[in-house]
Design an enzyme around this catalytic site. Sequence first.
Site, PDB file in Angstrom:
ATOM      1  N   HIS A   1      25.261  -2.805  28.016  1.00  3.27           N
ATOM      2  CA  HIS A   1      26.155  -3.848  27.524  1.00  3.27           C
ATOM      3  C   HIS A   1      26.900  -3.273  26.336  1.00  3.27           C
ATOM      4  CE1 HIS A   1      24.686  -7.430  29.653  1.00  3.27           C
ATOM      5  NE2 HIS A   1      23.519  -6.837  29.641  1.00  3.27           N
TER       6      HIS A   1
ATOM      7  N   HIS B   1      27.296 -15.566  26.930  1.00  2.00           N
ATOM      8  CA  HIS B   1      26.264 -14.609  27.299  1.00  2.00           C
ATOM      9  C   HIS B   1      25.667 -13.951  26.065  1.00  2.00           C
ATOM     10  CE1 HIS B   1      24.270 -11.272  29.410  1.00  2.00           C
ATOM     11  NE2 HIS B   1      24.490 -11.909  30.533  1.00  2.00           N
TER      12      HIS B   1
ATOM     13  N   ASP C   1      29.622  -8.755  32.351  1.00  2.00           N
ATOM     14  CA  ASP C   1      28.889  -7.802  31.529  1.00  2.00           C
ATOM     15  C   ASP C   1      29.636  -6.476  31.620  1.00  2.00           C
ATOM     16  OD1 ASP C   1      25.478  -8.872  32.413  1.00  2.00           O
ATOM     17  OD2 ASP C   1      27.013  -9.755  31.123  1.00  2.00           O
TER      18      ASP C   1
ATOM     19  N   ASP D   1      21.567 -12.944  37.104  1.00  2.00           N
ATOM     20  CA  ASP D   1      22.083 -13.973  36.208  1.00  2.00           C
ATOM     21  C   ASP D   1      23.593 -14.133  36.313  1.00  2.00           C
ATOM     22  OD1 ASP D   1      22.562 -12.361  33.024  1.00  2.00           O
ATOM     23  OD2 ASP D   1      22.301 -11.446  34.999  1.00  2.00           O
ATOM     24  N   HIS D   2      24.188 -13.474  37.296  1.00  2.00           N
ATOM     25  CA  HIS D   2      25.618 -13.665  37.540  1.00  2.00           C
ATOM     26  C   HIS D   2      25.924 -14.063  38.967  1.00  2.00           C
ATOM     27  CE1 HIS D   2      27.235 -12.045  33.686  1.00  2.00           C
ATOM     28  NE2 HIS D   2      25.997 -11.593  33.648  1.00  2.00           N
TER      29      HIS D   2
ATOM     30  N   HIS E   1      24.077  -8.729  39.407  1.00  2.00           N
ATOM     31  CA  HIS E   1      22.865  -9.112  38.674  1.00  2.00           C
ATOM     32  C   HIS E   1      22.540 -10.582  38.927  1.00  2.00           C
ATOM     33  CE1 HIS E   1      22.522  -5.698  35.532  1.00  2.00           C
ATOM     34  NE2 HIS E   1      21.687  -5.527  36.539  1.00  2.00           N
TER      35      HIS E   1
END
Lengths: 86, 695
Positions: B409, B431, B192, B88-89, B86
Amino acid sequence: MSIHFKFRSCPSFDSVDIDGRPSISVRELRLKIIRRKNLNICQDFDLVFSDALSGQEYNDENFQISSGSSVIVKRVPAGTIPSATK
Amino acid sequence: MASTGQPHSTLKRPSPAVNREGDKLIITPLGAGSEVGRSCVYMSFKGKTVLFDCGIHPAYSGMAALPYFDEIDPSTIDVLLITHFHLDHAASLPYFLEKTTFKGRVFMTRATKAIYKWLLSDYVKVSKVSVEDMLFDEHDINHSMDKIEVVDFHQTMEVNGISFWCYTAGHVLGAAMFMVDIAGVRVLYTGDYSREEDRHLCAAETPEFSPDICIIESTYGVQLHMPRQIREKLFTDVIHSTLMQGGRVLIPAFALGRAQELLLILEEYWSNHPELANFPIYYASPLARKCMAVYQTYINAMNERIRNQFASSNPFDFKHISSLNSIEDFTDNKPCVVMASPGSLQSGLSRQLFDKWCSDKKNACVIPGYMVEGTLAKTIINEPKEVTLQNGLSAPLNMQVHYISFSAHADYAQTSTFLKELMPPNIILVHGEANEMGRLKQKLTSLFADGNTKIITPKNCQSVEMHFNSEKMAKTVGRLAEKTPEVGEIVSGLLVKKGFTYQIMAPDDLHVFSQLSTANVTQRITIPYSGAFAVIQHRLKQIYESVESSTDEESGVPSLRVHERVTVKQESENHLSLHWTADPISDMVSDSIVALVLNACREMPKVSVESETLMNEEEDAKKAEKIVHALLVSLFGDVKFGNDGKLVINVDGNVANLDKQTGDVECENEGLKERVRTAYRRIRSAVKPIPLSAA
């Protein structure tokens, strides 16, 4: 007539032009760099400047940095430096 | 607490207030600290540094989207671990590799690496910002692929004293939770994760032992997900009814990740509802087809159910879904469902469609993923009256906005169960939005109120310090380990340290248990010596008990073996040589032999110097006289040699006669007489040494 700057995590220097002036204030330099790097889209950070050779931090917003100086920029979350004025 | 079936607790005792530099563990979030986005957690312990994830903030672009890399020195990082693909990672990885001073190693799972490439290429194409603002380009992404190393689930890697391995995390294909072990202290970074199995992914595993620190995501805080079936029904119902009333459905989602789960749901639904056959479903992404091919390669990372499906047919070979490369290929002439990237609606195809459809109340937008603060997707959830289009103009927002989260999640139920099973003594929440995270912290604190569990919610660049007093253990191996020593017995061997493990072994076993081996150094020294060899032999015998004389086999010269260690040979008439195997005692013996030989060299000329000593005495006497004379002159000024060897001293008209042999003074002036006598006595005792014995 320019100031050399580099973000602390970057390996190489970039420069901003200061339009032929002999020096520029810390406040103005901050604005220039923010504009240059398109950082003005968010408000959650601050830039801390320090001299590249001596490591000394520029805490005073009105301090004049002379042309040709090298500056290290550190991007930090907003609110971590109490002295900086926006 | 330690019952069967639960992971074992650790042996560490928290260290008292005394700080020891080596045992301080620091964890600093450089991103995703009390926020969602730009996940990047820095950890340092015992001189080893690990960075977990390297993402960007979806609400910003350019440098503003980066984690606060300036807070640390990238060149000190040994290992960078990426949990999943992802944005954001993983999206700041090309930047981090190419444009900072980082020179460590990067690891991720196989599926993550393959999909990362396409997802980031998609991102670069989709976010049409100015060239200057781009953090990296296709070239940087390709270049980064060479530097990324692959790790399998449950495979232990060891880099520079840092051990790590990963567990399945669910969430998306290839997502991992990393467990890092440095000097026995274990840290689990979940990235996540989701403990619910879905159509194609496994649920997250629970590690078999509890870590000392658990860095865990808190995206959904204290919320509880609705049950899976209800969620899916809600999703399909909304789409069905929107199509029935003639509207279009926009589902903003990135090309890879949760999109695949949604496509599987839609495919199944369309198969079961033939009345929808005329309504097309589009999966829109410039790299749609390539992404799917990659996805299908990694079915082994998916769950059993779908792997079994693959045996008969490819479940990702959709009959009701077609791919769309760009908006030009799209003819907007009837109700349809379009799944387009990005999920945040910030730009790209999903934004273009949104701008087109937002003003019609028949249309619907179904947001299937977590919306990050600051993105358009998050804004429209509150159903504002107007929105700003990409061209800057305002438009009324009439389309229906639904938020149905498939973002996989963990919710509060999963988080609390997971933590209760693991029971880590330290929990660091990352997070999650600050408020949500605060609520989670409160609830978890009351959940763990009995134990010694610390729960921390650091902000970005806020460091968390913990101290670990781990015991050092050294194991004996090889010959030394054959017999357990008694109490009071002395055990001696070599202590070999590799990373953070210590072993004790006999020197002979060194090459067996390590890559080191012992070697012998033979030393040889040559000394000039022209005397008789017998002299040396004689003297050595006086010092050492064991002096064996023999003749050297090769050269036939006489040789001695001293103390069974050093061999002395008379190489020629003019020099000797010493040979020995270097070790402390032999070195000492050879040193003493060298000194002895050199001493012998020096002493020999003394025999012929005997006669000189007599002459020396005469010279001494002459010297003494001169000195005495000079001293008397300095004291009294006028000193002359009189007849019969006496000295005549004249001071202010007073005359004194000094007999050098006896020290007697003749003088009319009593004062001067005394002075001269005392002076002379003192001078004499200074010039001639004091006898040691009263002879």
